[in-house]
Scaffold this motif. Sequence first.
Motif, mmCIF file in Angstrom:
data_model
loop_
_atom_site.group_PDB
_atom_site.id
_atom_site.type_symbol
_atom_site.label_atom_id
_atom_site.label_comp_id
_atom_site.label_asym_id
_atom_site.label_seq_id
_atom_site.Cartn_x
_atom_site.Cartn_y
_atom_site.Cartn_z
ATOM 1 N N LEU A 65 4.046 3.844 -1.303
ATOM 2 C CA LEU A 65 3.509 3.286 -2.535
ATOM 3 C C LEU A 65 3.422 1.779 -2.354
ATOM 4 C CD1 LEU A 65 2.724 3.563 -5.611
ATOM 5 C CD2 LEU A 65 5.136 2.996 -6.065
ATOM 6 N N ILE A 66 2.224 1.227 -2.461
ATOM 7 C CA ILE A 66 2.016 -0.223 -2.386
ATOM 8 C C ILE A 66 1.678 -0.689 -3.798
ATOM 9 C CG2 ILE A 66 0.647 -2.084 -1.385
ATOM 10 C CD1 ILE A 66 0.062 -0.219 0.984
ATOM 11 N N ARG A 67 2.499 -1.562 -4.341
ATOM 12 C CA ARG A 67 2.342 -1.950 -5.754
ATOM 13 C C ARG A 67 1.929 -3.409 -5.866
ATOM 14 N NH1 ARG A 67 6.734 -0.854 -10.600
ATOM 15 N NH2 ARG A 67 5.542 -1.841 -12.308
ATOM 16 N N LEU A 68 0.912 -3.645 -6.673
ATOM 17 C CA LEU A 68 0.502 -4.995 -7.040
ATOM 18 C C LEU A 68 0.702 -5.135 -8.540
ATOM 19 C CD1 LEU A 68 -0.808 -7.757 -6.516
ATOM 20 C CD2 LEU A 68 -3.040 -6.666 -6.871
ATOM 21 N N GLN A 69 1.723 -5.895 -8.938
ATOM 22 C CA GLN A 69 1.982 -6.133 -10.347
ATOM 23 C C GLN A 69 1.133 -7.309 -10.805
ATOM 24 O OE1 GLN A 69 4.032 -4.463 -12.672
ATOM 25 N NE2 GLN A 69 2.798 -5.791 -13.988
ATOM 26 N N ARG A 116 -1.358 -9.057 2.166
ATOM 27 C CA ARG A 116 -0.850 -8.854 0.818
ATOM 28 C C ARG A 116 -1.241 -7.431 0.387
ATOM 29 N NH1 ARG A 116 2.868 -12.031 1.897
ATOM 30 N NH2 ARG A 116 2.556 -14.265 1.581
ATOM 31 N N PRO A 117 -0.844 -6.960 -0.807
ATOM 32 C CA PRO A 117 -0.979 -5.536 -1.123
ATOM 33 C C PRO A 117 -2.343 -4.908 -0.835
ATOM 34 C CG PRO A 117 0.352 -6.582 -2.788
ATOM 35 C CD PRO A 117 -0.121 -7.679 -1.872
ATOM 36 N N LEU A 118 -3.437 -5.565 -1.203
ATOM 37 C CA LEU A 118 -4.744 -4.929 -1.011
ATOM 38 C C LEU A 118 -5.099 -4.804 0.467
ATOM 39 C CD1 LEU A 118 -6.907 -6.461 -3.895
ATOM 40 C CD2 LEU A 118 -5.396 -4.476 -3.895
ATOM 41 N N LEU A 119 -4.906 -5.862 1.231
ATOM 42 C CA LEU A 119 -5.206 -5.788 2.661
ATOM 43 C C LEU A 119 -4.231 -4.843 3.363
ATOM 44 C CD1 LEU A 119 -6.995 -6.748 4.956
ATOM 45 C CD2 LEU A 119 -5.459 -8.698 5.278
ATOM 46 N N ARG A 120 -2.990 -4.809 2.909
ATOM 47 C CA ARG A 120 -2.023 -3.879 3.495
ATOM 48 C C ARG A 120 -2.476 -2.437 3.299
ATOM 49 N NH1 ARG A 120 2.970 -4.533 0.480
ATOM 50 N NH2 ARG A 120 2.617 -6.706 1.085
ATOM 51 N N GLY A 126 -1.082 5.115 8.643
ATOM 52 C CA GLY A 126 -0.241 6.298 8.627
ATOM 53 C C GLY A 126 -1.054 7.579 8.635
ATOM 54 N N PRO A 127 -0.376 8.724 8.719
ATOM 55 C CA PRO A 127 -1.082 10.012 8.739
ATOM 56 C C PRO A 127 -1.797 10.311 7.429
ATOM 57 C CG PRO A 127 1.296 10.343 8.557
ATOM 58 C CD PRO A 127 1.086 8.896 8.851
ATOM 59 N N LEU A 128 -1.296 9.754 6.317
ATOM 60 C CA LEU A 128 -1.927 9.921 5.018
ATOM 61 C C LEU A 128 -2.230 8.546 4.425
ATOM 62 C CD1 LEU A 128 0.278 12.713 3.377
ATOM 63 C CD2 LEU A 128 -2.009 12.979 4.349
ATOM 64 N N PRO A 129 -3.241 8.457 3.591
ATOM 65 C CA PRO A 129 -3.511 7.161 2.951
ATOM 66 C C PRO A 129 -2.380 6.793 2.004
ATOM 67 C CG PRO A 129 -4.842 8.879 1.939
ATOM 68 C CD PRO A 129 -4.195 9.499 3.135
ATOM 69 N N PRO A 130 -2.117 5.512 1.827
ATOM 70 C CA PRO A 130 -1.083 5.103 0.875
ATOM 71 C C PRO A 130 -1.597 5.224 -0.550
ATOM 72 C CG PRO A 130 -2.163 3.169 1.725
ATOM 73 C CD PRO A 130 -2.779 4.344 2.446
ATOM 74 N N VAL A 131 -0.682 5.195 -1.499
ATOM 75 C CA VAL A 131 -1.056 5.086 -2.905
ATOM 76 C C VAL A 131 -0.929 3.617 -3.285
ATOM 77 C CG1 VAL A 131 -0.461 5.690 -5.280
ATOM 78 C CG2 VAL A 131 -0.343 7.435 -3.481
ATOM 79 N N LEU A 132 -2.018 3.010 -3.710
ATOM 80 C CA LEU A 132 -2.016 1.612 -4.141
ATOM 81 C C LEU A 132 -2.018 1.570 -5.662
ATOM 82 C CD1 LEU A 132 -2.255 -1.461 -3.653
ATOM 83 C CD2 LEU A 132 -4.732 -1.157 -3.682
ATOM 84 N N LEU A 133 -0.976 1.019 -6.221
ATOM 85 C CA LEU A 133 -0.858 0.881 -7.673
ATOM 86 C C LEU A 133 -1.185 -0.553 -8.063
ATOM 87 C CD1 LEU A 133 0.044 1.649 -10.550
ATOM 88 C CD2 LEU A 133 2.414 1.249 -9.806
ATOM 89 N N ILE A 134 -2.274 -0.744 -8.790
ATOM 90 C CA ILE A 134 -2.632 -2.049 -9.339
ATOM 91 C C ILE A 134 -2.214 -1.994 -10.805
ATOM 92 C CG2 ILE A 134 -4.470 -3.730 -9.731
ATOM 93 C CD1 ILE A 134 -6.004 -2.477 -7.431
ATOM 94 N N ASP A 135 -1.013 -2.482 -11.069
ATOM 95 C CA ASP A 135 -0.356 -2.225 -12.349
ATOM 96 C C ASP A 135 -0.676 -3.295 -13.384
ATOM 97 O OD1 ASP A 135 1.171 -0.478 -13.807
ATOM 98 O OD2 ASP A 135 3.098 -1.268 -13.141
ATOM 99 N N PRO A 170 -9.790 5.779 2.808
ATOM 100 C CA PRO A 170 -9.593 5.003 1.570
ATOM 101 C C PRO A 170 -8.232 5.282 0.956
ATOM 102 C CG PRO A 170 -11.748 6.055 1.578
ATOM 103 C CD PRO A 170 -11.008 6.614 2.759
ATOM 104 N N PRO A 171 -7.505 4.245 0.572
ATOM 105 C CA PRO A 171 -6.223 4.471 -0.115
ATOM 106 C C PRO A 171 -6.455 5.141 -1.460
ATOM 107 C CG PRO A 171 -6.865 2.156 -0.232
ATOM 108 C CD PRO A 171 -7.847 2.817 0.684
ATOM 109 N N VAL A 172 -5.433 5.825 -1.940
ATOM 110 C CA VAL A 172 -5.483 6.383 -3.291
ATOM 111 C C VAL A 172 -5.153 5.240 -4.248
ATOM 112 C CG1 VAL A 172 -4.528 8.091 -4.878
ATOM 113 C CG2 VAL A 172 -4.730 8.634 -2.433
#
Length: 297
Positions: A65-69, A116-120, A126-135, A170-172
């Motif tokens: 989980l990659i989070r951008l607050q 930073r979160p978006l470029l990361r 990884g084997p699966l796309p990450p979940v990017l939370l733009i909170d 594409p990340p989720v």
Amino acid sequence: MSELFTDADEIRQRLDAVGYLVDEGTATALFLATSLGRPLLLEGEPGVGKTSAAKALATALDTPLIRLQCYEGLSAGEALYEWNYQRQLLAIRLTEARGSHLSDADLFTEEFLLDRPLLRAVRHRGPLPPVLLIDEIDRADDEFEALLFEFLGESAITVPELGTFAALRPPVVVLTSNRSRELHDALRRRCLYHWIDYPSPERAAVILRRSVPAANEPLIASAAEFIGRVRGLELDKAPGMAEAIDWLSALAALRVTRLARDDIVSTLSAVAKSPDDRTAITEALEELGYPRQARKP
């Protein structure tokens, strides 16, 4: 990304297995987002579980989980990428000490790039796309939304000195908003959309039962019903599920087994988040079915 889940029912089951109870509408929205590879904008009142949906999705997929607050004044350097200026300066000094010289092309390479979160999320391998939370995207400035357009539309970020980085998968992407301001139409067009409402008393009781196993059934049912009715009052901040769980936990800690007026009054700090809300709830207790007890003669 259709291989992540076979259908919405699988999403419901897998989120249920990690402790997040999701309704049919939210499960369908999450399935479409993962199968179509489109960002999903979740809106709703604070406390309905928008952020928790993204966290549970990452847990169910066993992916990062990659989070951008978001907040007012959030910059591109904090959200997309920035250059490691200290490392660049050190490289310049080392080169000068050797009697050489570094050009701009030598300094602006991937070696000095800070993800930073978006470029990361774009560069995740990884084997699966990450979940990017733009909170809480509604807390950011209007100008920040424009920085997201390329990323949301193409799962790519352009670094002028290096070119465009595009995601292999594409990340989720899950964006959340409490509707503190209106979002730009251009951002909405790039996203699927779903509104998460407060759960019904029946579904709220199921969530509370899982979250506070120490509470008994009559207390859970009455607490879920009470919170649902309180939301109908004119409050500054209606209690969400987070407040409901905190309140039920407080009642259970006090060994309350059946809800009574005195129990409500003594634990209102877990439900009401302002003096005005506390007053409004207290004054409405009789209307809500908890009148003052008549004094014995």
